[in-house]
Structures are given as C-alpha cells and as structure tokens.
Motif scaffolding. Structure first.
Motif, PDB file in Angstrom:
ATOM      1  N   ALA A   1      -3.393   2.204-125.497  1.00 43.99           N
ATOM      2  CA  ALA A   1      -4.066   2.826-126.642  1.00 43.99           C
ATOM      3  C   ALA A   1      -3.390   4.151-126.971  1.00 43.99           C
ATOM      4  O   ALA A   1      -3.305   5.047-126.115  1.00 43.99           O
ATOM      5  CB  ALA A   1      -5.542   3.050-126.339  1.00 43.99           C
ATOM      6  N   LEU A   2      -2.903   4.280-128.182  1.00 45.13           N
ATOM      7  CA  LEU A   2      -2.314   5.529-128.665  1.00 45.13           C
ATOM      8  C   LEU A   2      -3.299   6.133-129.653  1.00 45.13           C
ATOM      9  O   LEU A   2      -3.522   5.590-130.739  1.00 45.13           O
ATOM     10  CB  LEU A   2      -0.961   5.287-129.326  1.00 45.13           C
ATOM     11  CG  LEU A   2       0.105   4.686-128.383  1.00 45.13           C
ATOM     12  CD1 LEU A   2       0.247   3.194-128.620  1.00 45.13           C
ATOM     13  CD2 LEU A   2       1.446   5.382-128.554  1.00 45.13           C
ATOM     14  N   VAL A   3      -3.920   7.227-129.255  1.00 48.64           N
ATOM     15  CA  VAL A   3      -4.956   7.866-130.068  1.00 48.64           C
ATOM     16  C   VAL A   3      -4.326   9.005-130.856  1.00 48.64           C
ATOM     17  O   VAL A   3      -3.695   9.901-130.285  1.00 48.64           O
ATOM     18  CB  VAL A   3      -6.103   8.399-129.193  1.00 48.64           C
ATOM     19  CG1 VAL A   3      -7.161   9.081-130.057  1.00 48.64           C
ATOM     20  CG2 VAL A   3      -6.728   7.256-128.381  1.00 48.64           C
ATOM     21  N   LEU A   4      -4.489   8.961-132.180  1.00 45.53           N
ATOM     22  CA  LEU A   4      -3.911   9.987-133.041  1.00 45.53           C
ATOM     23  C   LEU A   4      -4.841  10.236-134.222  1.00 45.53           C
ATOM     24  O   LEU A   4      -5.775   9.474-134.457  1.00 45.53           O
ATOM     25  CB  LEU A   4      -2.521   9.561-133.516  1.00 45.53           C
ATOM     26  CG  LEU A   4      -2.360   8.150-134.108  1.00 45.53           C
ATOM     27  CD1 LEU A   4      -2.763   8.115-135.575  1.00 45.53           C
ATOM     28  CD2 LEU A   4      -0.951   7.649-133.941  1.00 45.53           C
ATOM     29  N   GLY A   5      -4.570  11.314-134.960  1.00 44.75           N
ATOM     30  CA  GLY A   5      -5.450  11.606-136.082  1.00 44.75           C
ATOM     31  C   GLY A   5      -4.815  12.383-137.208  1.00 44.75           C
ATOM     32  O   GLY A   5      -5.468  12.681-138.200  1.00 44.75           O
ATOM     33  N   THR A   6      -3.527  12.725-137.080  1.00 44.60           N
ATOM     34  CA  THR A   6      -2.863  13.539-138.093  1.00 44.60           C
ATOM     35  C   THR A   6      -1.482  12.980-138.404  1.00 44.60           C
ATOM     36  O   THR A   6      -0.919  12.180-137.649  1.00 44.60           O
ATOM     37  CB  THR A   6      -2.694  14.999-137.617  1.00 44.60           C
ATOM     38  OG1 THR A   6      -1.801  15.028-136.506  1.00 44.60           O
ATOM     39  CG2 THR A   6      -4.036  15.618-137.217  1.00 44.60           C
ATOM     40  N   ARG A   7      -0.929  13.461-139.503  1.00 45.94           N
ATOM     41  CA  ARG A   7       0.387  13.016-139.937  1.00 45.94           C
ATOM     42  C   ARG A   7       1.479  13.351-138.920  1.00 45.94           C
ATOM     43  O   ARG A   7       2.319  12.484-138.627  1.00 45.94           O
ATOM     44  CB  ARG A   7       0.660  13.660-141.304  1.00 45.94           C
ATOM     45  CG  ARG A   7       2.031  13.506-141.869  1.00 45.94           C
ATOM     46  CD  ARG A   7       2.021  13.912-143.321  1.00 45.94           C
ATOM     47  NE  ARG A   7       3.090  14.847-143.633  1.00 45.94           N
ATOM     48  CZ  ARG A   7       3.558  15.075-144.840  1.00 45.94           C
ATOM     49  NH1 ARG A   7       3.019  14.458-145.870  1.00 45.94           N
ATOM     50  NH2 ARG A   7       4.516  15.935-145.039  1.00 45.94           N
ATOM     51  N   PRO A   8       1.545  14.555-138.341  1.00 44.48           N
ATOM     52  CA  PRO A   8       2.595  14.809-137.343  1.00 44.48           C
ATOM     53  C   PRO A   8       2.530  13.866-136.149  1.00 44.48           C
ATOM     54  O   PRO A   8       3.570  13.503-135.581  1.00 44.48           O
ATOM     55  CB  PRO A   8       2.344  16.264-136.932  1.00 44.48           C
ATOM     56  CG  PRO A   8       1.665  16.880-138.112  1.00 44.48           C
ATOM     57  CD  PRO A   8       0.797  15.790-138.672  1.00 44.48           C
ATOM     58  N   GLU A   9       1.324  13.474-135.745  1.00 45.68           N
ATOM     59  CA  GLU A   9       1.219  12.529-134.629  1.00 45.68           C
ATOM     60  C   GLU A   9       1.799  11.174-135.011  1.00 45.68           C
ATOM     61  O   GLU A   9       2.457  10.510-134.190  1.00 45.68           O
ATOM     62  CB  GLU A   9      -0.242  12.387-134.209  1.00 45.68           C
ATOM     63  CG  GLU A   9      -0.814  13.615-133.522  1.00 45.68           C
ATOM     64  CD  GLU A   9      -2.322  13.563-133.445  1.00 45.68           C
ATOM     65  OE1 GLU A   9      -2.846  13.515-132.331  1.00 45.68           O
ATOM     66  OE2 GLU A   9      -2.989  13.586-134.506  1.00 45.68           O
ATOM     67  N   LEU A  10       1.547  10.732-136.235  1.00 44.79           N
ATOM     68  CA  LEU A  10       2.133   9.473-136.699  1.00 44.79           C
ATOM     69  C   LEU A  10       3.654   9.531-136.617  1.00 44.79           C
ATOM     70  O   LEU A  10       4.309   8.587-136.152  1.00 44.79           O
ATOM     71  CB  LEU A  10       1.712   9.197-138.139  1.00 44.79           C
ATOM     72  CG  LEU A  10       0.283   8.702-138.375  1.00 44.79           C
ATOM     73  CD1 LEU A  10      -0.041   8.744-139.867  1.00 44.79           C
ATOM     74  CD2 LEU A  10       0.094   7.288-137.834  1.00 44.79           C
ATOM     75  N   VAL A  11       4.218  10.655-137.062  1.00 43.31           N
ATOM     76  CA  VAL A  11       5.673  10.809-137.061  1.00 43.31           C
ATOM     77  C   VAL A  11       6.215  10.763-135.635  1.00 43.31           C
ATOM     78  O   VAL A  11       7.161  10.028-135.332  1.00 43.31           O
ATOM     79  CB  VAL A  11       6.064  12.135-137.745  1.00 43.31           C
ATOM     80  CG1 VAL A  11       7.523  12.472-137.479  1.00 43.31           C
ATOM     81  CG2 VAL A  11       5.792  12.056-139.244  1.00 43.31           C
ATOM     82  N   LYS A  12       5.621  11.540-134.749  1.00 40.92           N
ATOM     83  CA  LYS A  12       6.193  11.685-133.413  1.00 40.92           C
ATOM     84  C   LYS A  12       5.935  10.477-132.515  1.00 40.92           C
ATOM     85  O   LYS A  12       6.674  10.263-131.547  1.00 40.92           O
ATOM     86  CB  LYS A  12       5.651  12.950-132.751  1.00 40.92           C
ATOM     87  CG  LYS A  12       6.206  14.220-133.393  1.00 40.92           C
ATOM     88  CD  LYS A  12       5.782  15.445-132.617  1.00 40.92           C
ATOM     89  CE  LYS A  12       6.369  16.699-133.235  1.00 40.92           C
ATOM     90  NZ  LYS A  12       5.960  17.927-132.509  1.00 40.92           N
ATOM     91  N   LEU A  13       4.903   9.708-132.803  1.00 40.26           N
ATOM     92  CA  LEU A  13       4.610   8.540-131.967  1.00 40.26           C
ATOM     93  C   LEU A  13       5.164   7.245-132.547  1.00 40.26           C
ATOM     94  O   LEU A  13       5.058   6.189-131.925  1.00 40.26           O
ATOM     95  CB  LEU A  13       3.098   8.411-131.757  1.00 40.26           C
ATOM     96  CG  LEU A  13       2.462   9.506-130.894  1.00 40.26           C
ATOM     97  CD1 LEU A  13       0.949   9.333-130.829  1.00 40.26           C
ATOM     98  CD2 LEU A  13       3.053   9.515-129.486  1.00 40.26           C
ATOM     99  N   ALA A  14       5.765   7.304-133.746  1.00 41.85           N
ATOM    100  CA  ALA A  14       6.213   6.085-134.414  1.00 41.85           C
ATOM    101  C   ALA A  14       7.208   5.297-133.569  1.00 41.85           C
ATOM    102  O   ALA A  14       7.081   4.076-133.403  1.00 41.85           O
ATOM    103  CB  ALA A  14       6.820   6.425-135.772  1.00 41.85           C
TER     104      ALA A  14
END
Length: 380
Positions: A10-23
């Motif tokens: 499970a990769l828990v995220l909530g913001t645009r920077p997290e989407l970028v860095k976890l992509a």
C-alpha cells in the motif's frame, strides 16, 4: 516484483509531489502496488491530470479529507485507512515525505502492526513552526525502513538515536522523476515559443506555502519582489489555486499585472519551463531538489529549509521582500558561465536509481511479513 502478491504494497499519498516522487516506485512494484489517495490536495488541476501524465493506476480514494484543518485531515484519513487495512491488510505500507497523508499512513500502519517504509527519511529543518517538521519526525520514529536520500539525512537520523540497521541511503526518487518526465528538446522549444519566451531569458516562480500566502504582508512582499524583477525579465508564475484565492482575498490581484500568470502546470510542462529559466524563485521543497537535476539557480523564499544540500551550489535562502530581487540579480550576473557551472554539477540527491533500491527494500520487508497464515502467502 513478480514474487509479491497483487496489491500487497500500500502506497499512501495525498498530494501532487507525492504522486511525482512515487510514480517510478509504483511502476517498479507493478501489480503489487496498491495506491491509496487520501484526497489531501485532490482536484483535477493538482492531482487528477497527473495520474494520466505519470501513467499511474487509478488509486483508491478516501473521502472527507481534503480542504480540512490539519488535525481533522489526519484523523479522517487515519480512520478511513484503518478500515481499509483491517479489511484487506497489505504486507507493507509506503509513505513519502512529510505530508498529513504520509503521517496518517504511518499511524495507520503502526496501529495495525504493518511494516512501514518511509521514503525521504531524515529531512530536518529544525523549525518547529513548520507543521511538516513534526510530521516527518513522527514518521521516522514509526518506520521500519528509513530511506534516507543523502548521507547527511542518515547522519541526522543516527544523531536522533534511530537504529543504524533501519536506515538505508537510497538517493531521492526525484532524480529519476525529472529525467523521466523532462520533455525532449524540440517539445521544450515549442512550449517556449507558444508563451513567447526565450531560453535563459525569463524567470520562473511558484508560491504556495502558508508562510508566504496566509499572511497578506508576506504575500504582498513576494509578489512585489516578482513584479520588480518583471521590469527586467519576463516572470512566469504558474498559479496554485490556493495562492490565487489568497491573492484575491488580500486585494493583491493588481500585483499580478506585470507577470505572465499561467494555470497550474503539468509536471512535464513545469520541468520544461524550469530547464530553460535563467533563474527560479520558489518556496517549494520539491523545486529545491529538481533544480539540482536541471542545473538551474534557485532563490528559496522561506525562513528555513530541510534540504540544505541544495544550498551549497544551486540555491539561496531569502525572506520575502527586496531580498528576492537582489538574490536573483546576483545569479543573473553570473551569466552563461554560471549556468554551465551548475549544469556540470551532479545532483546531491543521487544517481537516478533510488526507486529500484526502495522497491528492493520494500519487497524484502514484505517477504519477511508474508508468513503462512498471514493471508498473503508468497508466490512460488
């Protein structure tokens, strides 16, 4: 990661920077990745379009989290995550950075005794007025695997008494994110032409942090500094919706008149603009990292930073007001030679293989968890 069961990480995220860095980590994990979006900053401009641009799977969305006070955000996300993890426990949970979403993910993993991986562990601003500082310290205390981006981050964790065997220096996945999503030269040239910009002939700015937007005096000082610079070079300002609302509420819309205001940019578009800017002005943590990969000078408008590695060569920390224009002019005075010098320097955030290292650490942790009777028997 074919040996991991589907949707077991499970990769828990909530913001645009997290989407970028976890992509890239999500892509490396493949079917094992289960993306949970808390909705902390969810809207089509800031997150929705990014899913398609980054090629990410549709996440599971939580409701009732976005746009609420910090404590309510964390509590609401924690409650919803606890229900998800109780019904379908993952083998491991991954969080990145220091957002409210990351803290909620860490607390939910801890409450359900699930192994936790913290990407970008060990960042410290030593500024207790910064909510993110509290989040990142708490997450590091809870994590089973601490993925430190730099040796300095590792040293800070050790100085706080965290066990050495829980810490790995992985680099920061921002390096591969920039390399993967920077558009090719021809596409960048067309983008600049559409906006009437010349390479190395404009400034790029972003403003979104509460310390610069919630105080009308600070916001006015930042915008006045940018307007001062716009008399010399075009200043491009992709405007965060929250910042736009604060500008309107403070009656400062007139200060935008001399700026080239754009809607929030997609990641590739932002990188293209950043790659050819003569200098950048920003209060973003991510931009401090990205400019080290792009080889561009940055003026950081903040009272403190958790990324001092960027300050050695690439960035300068200033307060809102006249210091902004003065710092930018110092960088511009270095001319093409200054840009060549930065472009030749390696990023302090790694070699672009952080996501692979983090995936291996996560998979190892998950395999240790996958014991008979756990409900997640490992594939042969």
């Amino acid at each position: 990661m074919h040996t991991l069961p589907a949707r077991s990480i499970a990769l828990v995220l909530g913001t645009r920077p997290e989407l970028v860095k976890l992509a890239e980590l999500i892509r490396v994990l493949g079917p094992a990745a289960r993306v949970v979006h808390t909705g902390q900053h969810y809207d089509d401009e800031l997150s929705g379009d990014f899913l398609a641009e980054l090629g990410l799977p549709e996440p599971e969305y939580l409701t009732g989290v976005g746009g609420r006070p910090r404590a309510v955000q964390v509590a609401a996300a924690l409650g919803a995550l606890d229900e998800l993890f109780a019904a379908d426990p993952p083998l491991a949970v991954v969080v990145q950075g220091d957002t409210n979403a990351a803290l909620a993910g860490a607390l939910a993993a801890n409450a359900r005794d699930l192994p936790l991986v913290h990407v970008e562990a060990g960042l410290r601003s030593h500024d207790r007025a910064m909510p993110e500082e509290h989040n990142r310290v708490l997450i590091d205390r809870l994590a089973d695997v601490l993925c430190a981006a730099t040796p300095d981050n590792r040293a800070l964790l050790l100085a706080e008494g965290l066990p050495e065997d829980r810490i790995a220096v992985t680099g920061n996945p921002v390096v591969e994110a920039v390399r993967d999503h920077l558009p090719p030269a021809g596409e960048r040239a067309r983008l600049l032409a559409r906006h009437g910009l010349a390479a190395d002939g404009y400034l790029l700015a972003t403003v979104h942090r509460p310390e610069n937007t919630d105080d009308p005096a600070a916001l006015a000082a930042v915008l006045t500094g940018l307007a001062d610079l716009a008399a010399e070079l075009p200043v491009v300002l992709p405007l965060h919706p929250r910042t736009r609302a604060r500008i309107a509420a403070a009656g400062l819309t007139g200060l935008l008149d001399g700026l080239t205001v754009l809607p929030p940019a997609g990641y590739g578009t932002f990188l293209a603009l950043a790659r050819h800017a003569a200098a950048l002005v920003s209060d973003s943590g991510g931009v401090q990292e990205e400019t080290t990969v792009l080889g561009r000078p940055l003026v950081v408008v903040r009272r403190s930073t958790e990324r001092p590695e960027a300050l050695a060569d690439f960035a300068e920390l200033v307060a809102p007001g006249p210091a902004i224009a003065a710092a930018v002019r110092r960088r511009l005075a270095e001319g093409p030679a200054g840009l060549r010098r930065l472009s030749a320097l390696p990023s302090p955030y790694g070699d672009g293989t952080a996501s692979d290292r983090i995936a291996d650490l996560t998979a190892h942790l998950a395999r240790e968890r996958a014991v008979p009777g756990s409900g997640h028997a490992m594939a042969a």
